[in-house]
Design an enzyme around this catalytic site. Structure first.
Site, PDB file in Angstrom:
ATOM      1  CG  HIS A   7      -0.366  -0.004   2.541  1.00  0.00           C
ATOM      2  ND1 HIS A   7      -0.183  -1.170   3.242  1.00  0.00           N
ATOM      3  CD2 HIS A   7       0.112   0.978   3.347  1.00  0.00           C
ATOM      4  CE1 HIS A   7       0.371  -0.907   4.415  1.00  0.00           C
ATOM      5  NE2 HIS A   7       0.563   0.391   4.514  1.00  0.00           N
ATOM      6  CG  HIS A  79       3.927   4.413   5.480  1.00  0.00           C
ATOM      7  ND1 HIS A  79       3.081   4.960   6.411  1.00  0.00           N
ATOM      8  CD2 HIS A  79       3.423   3.187   5.207  1.00  0.00           C
ATOM      9  CE1 HIS A  79       2.118   4.092   6.697  1.00  0.00           C
ATOM     10  NE2 HIS A  79       2.285   3.014   5.980  1.00  0.00           N
ATOM     11  CD  GLU A 130       3.338  -0.631   7.198  1.00  0.00           C
ATOM     12  OE1 GLU A 130       2.775   0.177   6.409  1.00  0.00           O
ATOM     13  OE2 GLU A 130       2.721  -1.212   8.105  1.00  0.00           O
TER      14      GLU A 130
HETATM   15 CO    CO Z   1       1.059   1.285   6.318  1.00  0.00          CO
END
Ligand code: CO
Length: 134
Positions: A7, A79, A130
């Site tokens: 994502h 992020h 991440e």
């Molecule tokens: Co995230």
């Protein structure tokens, strides 16, 4: 080592308005809002055919995205999340290359109930990264 883009996260001050933009203006499928107290955020996931968008709003006083939103009051990309098969192997490889894992360096449970870590933006081209074990 990294796999799919899981994502792209966008931090916002108004989660309802952001959800409406993705649901109504862009016509995407959106999830319900979920509070993640351990991460200091409330999330809504936007489902796209090839990836997801994670809309993030601060939750609680010490939210890690509070300062980001003070600098970016209109919101912004916060992020990128990449998938890995084994997060412990990934951490060992990255730290051997000098990359820094944020926090205590140990995986936490992320928005999908899977282990995640965040990596220092200065070690990744100015982008907070991440990693999520899938
Ligand atoms: Co995230």
């Amino acid at each position: 080592m990294i796999g799919k883009l899981n994502h792209v996260a966008i931090a916002v001050n108004d989660l309802e308005a952001a959800t409406a933009i993705y649901r109504d203006t862009l016509g995407a499928v959106v999830s319900d809002a979920t509070n993640l107290p351990e991460h200091g955020v409330t999330t809504v996931f936007v489902e796209l055919p090839n990836t997801k968008i994670e809309l993030l709003k601060p939750l609680g006083k010490d939210s890690p995205i509070q300062r980001f939103l003070e600098k970016n009051p209109a919101g912004g990309i916060h992020h990128l999340c990449y998938e890995v098969d084994d997060i412990d192997v990934a951490i060992a490889k990255m730290t051997s290359h000098g990359a820094r894992v944020l926090g205590d360096g140990k995986p936490k449970t992320g928005a999908h109930g899977k282990p995640v870590v965040f990596l220092h933006p200065k070690d990744f081209c100015g982008t907070l990264v991440e990693l999520e074990q899938v």
